[in-house]
Design a protein around this motif. Structure first.
Motif, mmCIF file in Angstrom:
data_model
loop_
_atom_site.group_PDB
_atom_site.id
_atom_site.type_symbol
_atom_site.label_atom_id
_atom_site.label_comp_id
_atom_site.label_asym_id
_atom_site.label_seq_id
_atom_site.Cartn_x
_atom_site.Cartn_y
_atom_site.Cartn_z
ATOM 1 N N ARG A 214 0.807 -1.216 0.000
ATOM 2 C CA ARG A 214 0.000 0.000 0.000
ATOM 3 C C ARG A 214 0.845 1.273 0.000
ATOM 4 N N VAL A 215 2.156 1.145 -0.116
ATOM 5 C CA VAL A 215 3.034 2.327 -0.112
ATOM 6 C C VAL A 215 4.061 2.218 -1.224
ATOM 7 N N SER A 216 4.588 3.384 -1.623
ATOM 8 C CA SER A 216 5.630 3.397 -2.652
ATOM 9 C C SER A 216 6.728 4.363 -2.258
ATOM 10 N N PHE A 217 7.965 3.912 -2.392
ATOM 11 C CA PHE A 217 9.137 4.757 -2.200
ATOM 12 C C PHE A 217 9.919 4.892 -3.504
ATOM 13 N N GLN A 218 9.286 4.549 -4.606
ATOM 14 C CA GLN A 218 9.935 4.678 -5.898
ATOM 15 C C GLN A 218 10.142 6.152 -6.233
ATOM 16 N N VAL A 219 11.171 6.427 -7.019
ATOM 17 C CA VAL A 219 11.483 7.812 -7.372
ATOM 18 C C VAL A 219 10.295 8.464 -8.060
ATOM 19 N N SER A 220 9.677 7.743 -8.978
ATOM 20 C CA SER A 220 8.477 8.221 -9.668
ATOM 21 C C SER A 220 7.766 7.025 -10.282
ATOM 22 N N ASP A 221 6.511 7.222 -10.633
ATOM 23 C CA ASP A 221 5.778 6.150 -11.310
ATOM 24 C C ASP A 221 6.440 5.788 -12.628
ATOM 25 N N GLU A 222 6.966 6.791 -13.306
ATOM 26 C CA GLU A 222 7.597 6.561 -14.602
ATOM 27 C C GLU A 222 8.870 5.724 -14.464
ATOM 28 N N ASP A 223 9.663 6.005 -13.421
ATOM 29 C CA ASP A 223 10.932 5.292 -13.251
ATOM 30 C C ASP A 223 10.749 3.882 -12.694
ATOM 31 N N GLY A 224 9.658 3.643 -11.998
ATOM 32 C CA GLY A 224 9.406 2.308 -11.473
ATOM 33 C C GLY A 224 10.489 1.867 -10.508
ATOM 34 N N ASP A 225 11.086 0.713 -10.755
ATOM 35 C CA ASP A 225 12.112 0.160 -9.856
ATOM 36 C C ASP A 225 13.475 0.814 -10.019
ATOM 37 N N ARG A 226 13.607 1.773 -10.928
ATOM 38 C CA ARG A 226 14.923 2.339 -11.236
ATOM 39 C C ARG A 226 15.265 3.523 -10.339
ATOM 40 N N TYR A 227 16.578 3.734 -10.147
ATOM 41 C CA TYR A 227 17.075 4.929 -9.490
ATOM 42 C C TYR A 227 18.274 5.447 -10.272
ATOM 43 N N ARG A 228 18.548 6.752 -10.145
ATOM 44 C CA ARG A 228 19.600 7.400 -10.917
ATOM 45 C C ARG A 228 20.971 6.890 -10.531
ATOM 46 N N SER A 229 21.807 6.695 -11.532
ATOM 47 C CA SER A 229 23.200 6.310 -11.345
ATOM 48 C C SER A 229 23.965 6.843 -12.554
ATOM 49 N N VAL A 230 25.215 6.439 -12.701
ATOM 50 C CA VAL A 230 25.948 6.744 -13.931
ATOM 51 C C VAL A 230 26.055 5.470 -14.754
ATOM 52 N N SER A 231 26.230 5.651 -16.047
ATOM 53 C CA SER A 231 26.378 4.516 -16.953
ATOM 54 C C SER A 231 27.838 4.370 -17.345
ATOM 55 N N VAL A 232 28.440 3.249 -16.992
ATOM 56 C CA VAL A 232 29.830 2.990 -17.361
ATOM 57 C C VAL A 232 29.979 3.000 -18.881
ATOM 58 N N ASP A 233 29.045 2.388 -19.583
ATOM 59 C CA ASP A 233 29.125 2.337 -21.042
ATOM 60 C C ASP A 233 29.091 3.733 -21.648
ATOM 61 N N ARG A 234 28.232 4.590 -21.123
ATOM 62 C CA ARG A 234 28.136 5.953 -21.659
ATOM 63 C C ARG A 234 29.392 6.760 -21.345
ATOM 64 N N ILE A 235 29.948 6.583 -20.150
ATOM 65 C CA ILE A 235 31.188 7.277 -19.809
ATOM 66 C C ILE A 235 32.308 6.842 -20.752
ATOM 67 N N LYS A 236 32.410 5.545 -21.000
ATOM 68 C CA LYS A 236 33.463 5.026 -21.886
ATOM 69 C C LYS A 236 33.308 5.592 -23.295
ATOM 70 N N LYS A 237 32.079 5.684 -23.785
ATOM 71 C CA LYS A 237 31.846 6.243 -25.125
ATOM 72 C C LYS A 237 32.215 7.726 -25.154
ATOM 73 N N PHE A 238 31.869 8.413 -24.074
ATOM 74 C CA PHE A 238 32.174 9.844 -23.965
ATOM 75 C C PHE A 238 33.688 10.064 -24.001
#
Length: 243
Positions: A214-238
């Motif tokens: 009956r409760v939610s601590f998710q960041v947002s409904d849109e993000d669901g189970d996800r939380y912000r982090s960095v992407s190693v793959d994107r950093i490597k490409k950058f």
């Protein structure tokens, strides 16, 4: 110089392992970045030699702070400096969206007394006159300016970024930030002449424990189970593109 915006010790370590030399350390990236914990700063210093620029920001929602909020930020600044941050990122505006010189000056005195670097962050993008604002920052003695060229993204703000770099790039280091990624980095460099880029290299972690019956601590409904982090793959490409 690629500066990765990190929200945690883990983010910074992943950036360091990808060869990044400088990070902007925050908490609460979903709010645009707030002051990080001392624990994250201490641990990054302990486990890496990456340059750390610590955000000093008490809350989301603007840059004209109450006296209590300002005193809290000043105390956080002193603690971050005492625990070894290499630089700080901050910004103060008056209600009319001009630079608050007095508060900036007090922060700068603390930073310079410790021999560290000062960045004026994207509060600049809310100022009413970018040319008046950047000249004020130069006169005050800021080392760096982080800006998207007063547009929603740096790519949209290319024309102002290019003009600021041409007119003032020899007086203050300009960092292009917001929406900068592996797909548009080279374009921004080529069109503006700016050699310092700021990126979140956004990725996602997953934690399925944020939803109860009956409760939610998710960041947002849109993000669901996800939380912000960095992407190693994107950093490597950058790094590959800009290296």
């Amino acid at each position: 110089m690629i500066e990765v915006c990190c929200g945690s010790f883990e983010d910074a370590m992943m950036a360091s392992e990808c060869g990044i030399k400088r990070v902007e350390l925050n908490s609460a990236l979903s709010l645009g970045g707030l002051t990080p914990s001392l624990g994250s700063l201490i641990m990054i210093k302990q486990y890496s030699d990456i340059e750390i620029v610590s955000m000093v920001r008490a809350r989301a929602g603007g840059f004209c702070y109450t006296n209590y909020q300002y005193e809290q930020m000043l105390e956080n600044l002193k603690l971050l400096l005492a625990y070894g941050t290499d630089g700080v990122s901050f910004g103060f505006l008056n209600e009319d969206r001009t630079i608050d010189k007095n508060r900036c000056q007090e922060f700068l005195e603390n930073v310079k007394n410790e021999g560290r670097k000062a960045t004026f962050h994207r509060a600049f993008d809310c100022t009413r006159d970018p040319y008046e604002a950047i000249e004020t920052l130069i006169d005050l003695g800021f080392d760096r300016l982080l800006t998207s060229g007063q547009e929603a993204t740096a790519e949209e703000g290319i024309h102002l970024l290019a003009d600021l770099q041409k007119k003032y790039g020899n007086q203050i280091e300009i960092i292009a930030g917001c929406g900068v990624n592996e797909n548009n980095a080279q374009k921004i460099i080529d069109k503006t002449g700016i050699k310092q880029l700021h990126s979140t290299c956004r990725g996602w972690g997953v934690d399925a424990t944020g939803m109860g019956e009956r409760v939610s601590f998710q960041v947002s409904d849109e993000d669901g189970d996800r939380y912000r982090s960095v992407s190693v793959d994107r950093i490597k490409k950058f790094v590959e593109i800009c290296g």
